[in-house]
Design an enzyme around this catalytic site. Sequence first.
Site, PDB file in Angstrom:
ATOM      1  N   ASN A  43      -4.827   0.677  -7.380  1.00  0.00           N
ATOM      2  CA  ASN A  43      -5.501   1.962  -7.197  1.00  0.00           C
ATOM      3  C   ASN A  43      -4.830   3.041  -8.037  1.00  0.00           C
ATOM      4  O   ASN A  43      -3.610   3.035  -8.255  1.00  0.00           O
ATOM      5  CB  ASN A  43      -5.614   2.360  -5.717  1.00  0.00           C
ATOM      6  N   CYS A  54     -10.228   2.502  -6.834  1.00  0.00           N
ATOM      7  CA  CYS A  54      -9.636   1.441  -6.012  1.00  0.00           C
ATOM      8  C   CYS A  54      -9.092   0.305  -6.882  1.00  0.00           C
ATOM      9  O   CYS A  54      -9.515   0.118  -8.035  1.00  0.00           O
ATOM     10  CB  CYS A  54     -10.686   0.862  -5.069  1.00  0.00           C
ATOM     11  N   GLU A  56      -9.649  -2.858  -6.564  1.00  0.00           N
ATOM     12  CA  GLU A  56     -10.702  -3.825  -6.883  1.00  0.00           C
ATOM     13  C   GLU A  56     -11.495  -3.367  -8.112  1.00  0.00           C
ATOM     14  O   GLU A  56     -11.843  -4.179  -8.986  1.00  0.00           O
ATOM     15  CB  GLU A  56     -11.669  -3.984  -5.696  1.00  0.00           C
TER      16      GLU A  56
HETATM   17  N1  THU Z   1      -7.937   1.466  -1.617  1.00  0.00           N
HETATM   18  C1  THU Z   1      -8.048   0.440  -2.527  1.00  0.00           C
HETATM   19  O1  THU Z   1      -7.616   0.563  -3.676  1.00  0.00           O
HETATM   20  N2  THU Z   1      -8.656  -0.705  -2.123  1.00  0.00           N
HETATM   21  C2  THU Z   1      -9.037  -0.974  -0.846  1.00  0.00           C
HETATM   22  O2  THU Z   1      -9.526  -2.069  -0.575  1.00  0.00           O
HETATM   23  C3  THU Z   1      -8.854   0.045   0.211  1.00  0.00           C
HETATM   24  C4  THU Z   1      -8.468   1.398  -0.272  1.00  0.00           C
HETATM   25  C5  THU Z   1      -7.225   2.677  -2.037  1.00  0.00           C
HETATM   26  C6  THU Z   1      -8.047   3.897  -2.300  1.00  0.00           C
HETATM   27  C7  THU Z   1      -7.015   4.994  -2.120  1.00  0.00           C
HETATM   28  O3  THU Z   1      -6.278   5.148  -3.325  1.00  0.00           O
HETATM   29  C8  THU Z   1      -6.086   4.451  -1.056  1.00  0.00           C
HETATM   30  O4  THU Z   1      -6.305   3.053  -1.028  1.00  0.00           O
HETATM   31  C9  THU Z   1      -6.290   5.040   0.331  1.00  0.00           C
HETATM   32  O5  THU Z   1      -7.619   4.990   0.685  1.00  0.00           O
END
Ligand code: THU
Length: 133
Positions: A43, A54, A56
Site C-alpha cells: 500500500n 492498496c 493488491e
Molecule cells: N489496505 C490494503 O492495502 N489492502 C487491504 O486488503 C486492506 C487495506 C490498506 C489501505 C490503507 O493504506 C491501509 O491498508 C488502511 O486501510
Amino acid sequence: MSKERELFNAAIKVQKNAYAPYSNFLVGAALRSSSGKIYTGCNVENIAYPEGTCAEAGAIASMIAGGDREIKELTVVADSSKPVAPCGGCRQKISEFGSGSIVISLATTSGDIISTSLEELLPGAFDQSFMKL
Ligand code: THU
C-alpha cells in the site's frame, strides 16, 4: 517450498516497503500470474487520503506492466489480529483479471492463513458477461 509459502514469503517481503504513515497499517500482496511469474505490491498512502492505493492494486499494476494478464493465485498479508480481508474495491480489481475459482490467501504477519476463493469474497460479481462488448 510450497507455492502458497512462496507467495506468503513474497508478500511479507514487500510489506516491509509499504508507505503507510497515516494508518500505520502495512500491507503486502503477492500474486502468481498465468505465466508463473510472481508480482508484488504494497500500500502507498497519500496525505490526500483517497489517493492512497492498496497493496493488491500495486501487485495488479505490476503484473500488467510486466506483460501478464491473468491472476492464478494471490496472497495478502498485514500485521492484523486476524487474516486481512481485501477491501471491496480490490475484490473487484482482482475479478477483472482472475476467475472466481482462484485461491486467495488472507494472512497475518505471524503466519495465520485462511485460504478462500474470489467467488467467496465477491459473490455475484459484476463482470463482462453483463455487457455486450
Ligand atoms: N489496505 C490494503 O492495502 N489492502 C487491504 O486488503 C486492506 C487495506 C490498506 C489501505 C490503507 O493504506 C491501509 O491498508 C488502511 O486501510
